[in-house]
Design a protein around this motif. Structure first.
Motif, short mmCIF file in Angstrom:
data_model
loop_
_atom_site.label_atom_id
_atom_site.label_comp_id
_atom_site.label_asym_id
_atom_site.label_seq_id
_atom_site.Cartn_x
_atom_site.Cartn_y
_atom_site.Cartn_z
N SER A 192 0.82 -1.21 0.00
CA SER A 192 0.00 0.00 0.00
C SER A 192 0.85 1.26 0.00
O SER A 192 1.88 1.31 0.67
N ILE A 193 0.40 2.25 -0.78
CA ILE A 193 1.01 3.58 -0.74
C ILE A 193 -0.04 4.52 -0.17
O ILE A 193 -1.08 4.75 -0.80
N ARG A 194 0.21 5.03 1.01
CA ARG A 194 -0.75 5.94 1.64
C ARG A 194 -0.29 7.39 1.59
O ARG A 194 -1.09 8.30 1.70
N GLN A 195 1.02 7.61 1.43
CA GLN A 195 1.54 8.97 1.37
C GLN A 195 1.30 9.58 0.00
O GLN A 195 1.45 8.92 -1.02
N LEU A 196 0.95 10.84 -0.02
CA LEU A 196 0.87 11.58 -1.28
C LEU A 196 2.20 12.31 -1.49
O LEU A 196 2.89 12.63 -0.52
N PRO A 197 2.57 12.57 -2.75
CA PRO A 197 3.82 13.30 -3.01
C PRO A 197 3.83 14.65 -2.28
O PRO A 197 2.77 15.27 -2.11
N PRO A 198 4.97 15.11 -1.84
CA PRO A 198 5.05 16.39 -1.12
C PRO A 198 4.60 17.56 -2.01
O PRO A 198 4.74 17.52 -3.23
N GLY A 199 4.05 18.58 -1.37
CA GLY A 199 3.62 19.76 -2.11
C GLY A 199 2.16 19.74 -2.52
O GLY A 199 1.61 20.75 -2.92
N ARG A 200 1.51 18.56 -2.43
CA ARG A 200 0.10 18.46 -2.79
C ARG A 200 -0.76 19.11 -1.70
O ARG A 200 -0.58 18.83 -0.53
N LYS A 201 -1.69 19.96 -2.12
CA LYS A 201 -2.61 20.58 -1.16
C LYS A 201 -3.89 19.76 -1.10
O LYS A 201 -4.37 19.27 -2.12
N ALA A 202 -4.44 19.60 0.11
CA ALA A 202 -5.68 18.83 0.27
C ALA A 202 -6.81 19.49 -0.52
O ALA A 202 -6.97 20.72 -0.50
N ILE A 203 -7.56 18.69 -1.22
CA ILE A 203 -8.69 19.21 -2.01
C ILE A 203 -9.82 19.58 -1.05
O ILE A 203 -10.19 18.79 -0.18
N ARG A 204 -10.35 20.77 -1.22
CA ARG A 204 -11.49 21.20 -0.41
C ARG A 204 -12.77 20.78 -1.10
O ARG A 204 -12.98 21.04 -2.28
N THR A 205 -13.66 20.10 -0.34
CA THR A 205 -14.88 19.54 -0.93
C THR A 205 -16.12 20.13 -0.27
O THR A 205 -16.16 20.29 0.96
N PHE A 206 -17.12 20.46 -1.09
CA PHE A 206 -18.36 21.08 -0.61
C PHE A 206 -19.57 20.38 -1.22
O PHE A 206 -19.50 19.88 -2.34
N VAL A 207 -20.68 20.34 -0.47
CA VAL A 207 -21.96 19.85 -1.00
C VAL A 207 -22.88 21.05 -1.16
O VAL A 207 -23.06 21.84 -0.22
N ARG A 208 -23.46 21.20 -2.34
CA ARG A 208 -24.34 22.34 -2.62
C ARG A 208 -25.61 21.87 -3.33
O ARG A 208 -25.58 20.92 -4.10
N GLY A 209 -26.72 22.59 -3.08
CA GLY A 209 -27.99 22.30 -3.76
C GLY A 209 -28.05 23.04 -5.09
O GLY A 209 -27.22 23.93 -5.37
N SER A 210 -29.03 22.70 -5.91
CA SER A 210 -29.15 23.32 -7.23
C SER A 210 -29.42 24.82 -7.15
O SER A 210 -29.18 25.56 -8.12
N ASP A 211 -29.92 25.29 -6.01
CA ASP A 211 -30.17 26.73 -5.86
C ASP A 211 -28.86 27.53 -5.85
O ASP A 211 -28.87 28.75 -6.03
N ARG A 212 -27.71 26.83 -5.67
CA ARG A 212 -26.41 27.52 -5.68
C ARG A 212 -25.64 27.27 -6.99
O ARG A 212 -24.47 27.62 -7.10
N ARG A 213 -26.30 26.63 -7.96
CA ARG A 213 -25.61 26.21 -9.19
C ARG A 213 -24.96 27.40 -9.90
O ARG A 213 -23.81 27.31 -10.35
N HIS A 214 -25.68 28.50 -10.03
CA HIS A 214 -25.11 29.66 -10.75
C HIS A 214 -23.87 30.20 -10.05
O HIS A 214 -22.91 30.63 -10.71
N LEU A 215 -23.87 30.18 -8.72
CA LEU A 215 -22.70 30.64 -7.97
C LEU A 215 -21.52 29.70 -8.19
O LEU A 215 -20.36 30.13 -8.27
N VAL A 216 -21.83 28.39 -8.29
CA VAL A 216 -20.78 27.39 -8.53
C VAL A 216 -20.12 27.65 -9.88
O VAL A 216 -18.88 27.64 -10.00
N TYR A 217 -20.93 27.91 -10.91
CA TYR A 217 -20.36 28.13 -12.24
C TYR A 217 -19.68 29.49 -12.35
O TYR A 217 -18.73 29.66 -13.13
N LYS A 218 -20.11 30.45 -11.54
CA LYS A 218 -19.41 31.73 -11.49
C LYS A 218 -18.00 31.52 -10.91
O LYS A 218 -17.03 32.14 -11.35
#
Length: 682
Positions: free
Chosen positions: A434-460
């Protein structure tokens, strides 16, 4: 045991050809199948109540005497039969609709046990209950803890209970198959008692002990199977012994533009050690998306070429084949290693040219899709087989490629981290790295859950990222709009976005139904940066590496499993810039919300894999059927992990003992027959 366990169900008294066919539809073909048709749940009907204490709407059980019958026909086509029963504390009406024959089954003064749902309205009623006449025999359907099975319209609960009870009474040949020392060490029920108690338990405590025994047995036999496969492979399959690293490997290592992580160094050492041994390597390499598995495969391929052999890498999609071909060509070119690609889209002339060079040994490394396992593909001296994204292939496909050489080493890779429980079962015959380490310098991806009422803001937000020089993905669950499924389609969304939110942004559309040449054109445009936003289906789940892409929007995120969402998210976060994954969903189902929320709390694929297994179960999580192992009938590899670990230790003890090993081979051959027993014939 074999004669008894595999005897056709047809020859049990009361079954016959017609009933046997109906039982076959439930997966019951033999006496063994019938005994292993375990209850799905149990109803405790052991607590008898008095009629005057019965509760409306509850499932209750009571004992009473038959008083009389009254039959009425309120309208044409409807008859109602009421049987009055009394226990001294009150009277209850047992009611049947259009079943006048029931009054022939019971007689006035007969004592019965009644189980059913109580309805109280002026009087106590029980409609279509289960009734058992009290006689000298032990009740099957009432007055005890009752098993409830998977049944059908034509095979009801009473029939199944009667057949199983009859088999347990008529056949005394349920012999013990576990070694005595293991039964004693783990304080297990004997086998016959376990089968009696799992179907007709005297108490919930006895039921639990019976289940523990049968779960242990099932997992123990599975572990013995896997350990024997591994032992047989090592004893009987002498393979290629690669030499120690020489000039080519050293040069490749020096040419790397980065330093390997500690995990990569450890795994590389394990792979090289396997390759330098006379026993054929059978290793699974699992690592999160972006953890750097490909470079391990590349260095292993260089090692086999350095030793005078050819290497092959099989991948599930043409996009991934092209990606690997491009990456490995850049790495191999300075070393003088020739690499070719073989996929279904090659012209006939190019295909014949590649096949010819492969046969003559003029190609060092071949990268391809399923095309590699076709009969026309021949190697001069195949030394190493690498299978990427193994969960997309069946075990048979992996072995077909391996059979094209004289026991070449095998490295199996997956970017879908496998939960520990699955690794112990599905891949128990492989060594796991198993390889559990990620290469150095990688930033953690920020993840969000949004409803369709925020779709236009997401595409902006996407537009803002593109203005800052970045790129983005938008993934849809469908290719085209569907009337049956309420989900955003890639084609529909593409047309919508290029006219609205992304009208001034260069966009591309890619999906599995496109012609290969059109797909390649769009993908190359995205790789080069000409296309800023790629709208796609899950065709981009694996093999797309664009470090400049920083946004992943997933439409209808509730339609994807955690493993797939994580794979898609892994397409971003490959560069130095902060990346963002946005899950769009209007589904308010609590389980769906829980699953999507998990994505926002961790980027660790191993953690997500465990959660996915808990939420969806092993069958959904991972195609275990394609492995060829027998299905689990009573064990749950999630909740029974502690028993699994005990069973594994016991199996290791058995396989290490020569006498026990011989005995268990016989048991496995009898129990699993052609399915797995044939593997131990040598």
């Amino acid at each position: 045991m074999i004669n008894f366990w595999t005897r056709s169900i047809q020859y049990i008294k009361g079954v016959g050809p017609h009933k046997a066919t109906l039982l076959n539809k439930l997966g019951i073909f033999t006496i063994g199948d019938l005994l292993e048709h375990y209850p799905r749940r149990y109803e405790d009907r052991s607590q008898l109540k008095m009629i005057n204490s019965l509760i409306d709407g509850q499932l209750e059980t009571f004992k009473a005497k038959v008083v009389n019958f009254v039959e009425t026909k309120p309208r044409r086509g409807l008859s109602i039969l009421k049987m009055s029963v009394s226990d001294g504390s009150g009277v209850a009406q047992v009611v049947w609709f259009n079943q006048p024959h029931m009054k022939k089954k019971y007689q006035t003064g007969m004592e019965v046990i009644v189980s059913g749902k109580i309805k109280i309205f002026y009087q106590v009623e029980v409609q279509n209950p289960e009734i058992e006449v009290i006689d000298s025999s032990e009740p099957i359907d009432t007055g005890r803890i009752i098993p409830v099975y998977a049944a059908s319209e034509n095979i009801n609960q009473r029939f199944l209970r009667t057949m199983i009870n009859q088999v347990l009474n008529d056949y005394q040949e349920i012999i013990e198959i576990l070694p005595t020392n293991i039964i004693d060490k783990f304080s297990l029920f004997n086998r016959r008692l376990a089968f009696e108690a799992i179907h007709f338990p005297q108490s919930m405590e006895i039921l639990e002990r019976a289940r523990q025994r049968l779960v242990f047995e099932e997992l123990y036999l599975l572990q013995c199977s896997l350990l024997l496969l591994k032992k047989q492979h090592r004893n009987h399959h002498m393979g290629i012994k690669h030499g120690l690293d020489a000039l080519l490997s050293s040069q490749a290592y020096k040419n790397l533009p980065f330093r390997l992580t500690d995990d990569q160094e450890k795994v590389l050492s394990e792979v090289k050690s396997d390759m330098e041994d006379i026993t054929t390597m059978q290793r699974l390499l699992q690592g999160d998306v972006g953890s750097g598995k490909t470079i391990i495969a590349a260095l292993a391929l260089i090692k086999t070429v350095e030793n005078g052999y050819q290497g092959a890498m099989m991948v599930p999609t043409e996009i991934l084949a092209e990606q690997h071909y491009k990456t490995l060509s850049e790495l191999f070119a300075p070393l003088g290693i020739t690499v070719c690609m073989l996929t279904g889209k090659l012209s006939r002339r190019l295909r014949e040219d590649v096949l010819c060079k492969l046969r003559e040994g003029l190609v060092d490394v071949i990268i391809g899709t399923h095309a590699l396992i076709q009969e026309v593909v021949e190697f001069k001296y195949l030394g190493l087989v690498v299978t990427d994204e193994q969960h997309r292939f069946g075990v048979r496909q992996r072995s077909i490629l391996q059979e094209k050489g004289n026991m070449p080493d095998v490295l199996v890779m997956t970017a879908t981290p496998i939960p520990r429980t699955m690794a112990l079962t599905v891949y128990g015959d492989l060594d796991v790295s198993s390889i559990r380490q990620l290469p150095p310098g990688r930033k953690a991806i920020r993840t969000f859950v949004r409803g369709s009422d925020r779709r236009h803001l997401v595409y902006k937000f996407i537009v803002d990222e593109v203005k800052n020089g970045r790129q983005a993905y938008v993934v849809c669950p469908l290719v085209e709009e569907s009337e049956k499924i309420d989900a955003q389609s890639a084609v529909e969304l593409y047309e919508q976005l290029i006219q609205t939110d992304l009208k001034d942004i260069p966009c591309g559309l890619v999906h599995g139904k496109m012609k290969a040449v059109d797909k390649e054109t769009v993908m190359n445009g995205f790789y080069s940066g000409e296309i800023k936003v790629l709208i796609a289906t899950t065709v981009i789940e694996v093999g797309v590496n664009v470090p400049n892409a920083t946004v992943m929007v997933i439409e209808g995120a509730e339609r994807f499993g955690l493993a797939q969402l994580h794979q898609l998210r892994g397409r971003i976060g490959r560069g130095a810039h902060q990346s963002y994954c946005i899950l769009l969903s209007d589904n308010r189902n609590p389980e769906t919300q829980e699953r999507l929320t998990i994505m926002t709390t961790t980027n660790d694929g191993f953690v997500l894999a465990e959660e996915d297994l808990k939420l969806r179960g092993p069958g959904q999580f991972f195609g275990t059927r394609q492995h060829g192992l027998p299905d689990l009938k009573i064990a749950d590899i999630i909740s029974d992990i502690s028993i699994l670990l005990e069973a594994k230790r016991a199996a290791e003890q058995t396989i290490a003992n020569a006498d026990d090993c011989v005995s268990i081979r016989s048991v496995l051959s009898q129990r699993f027959g052609k399915e797995i027993g044939m593997m131990f014939s040598n």
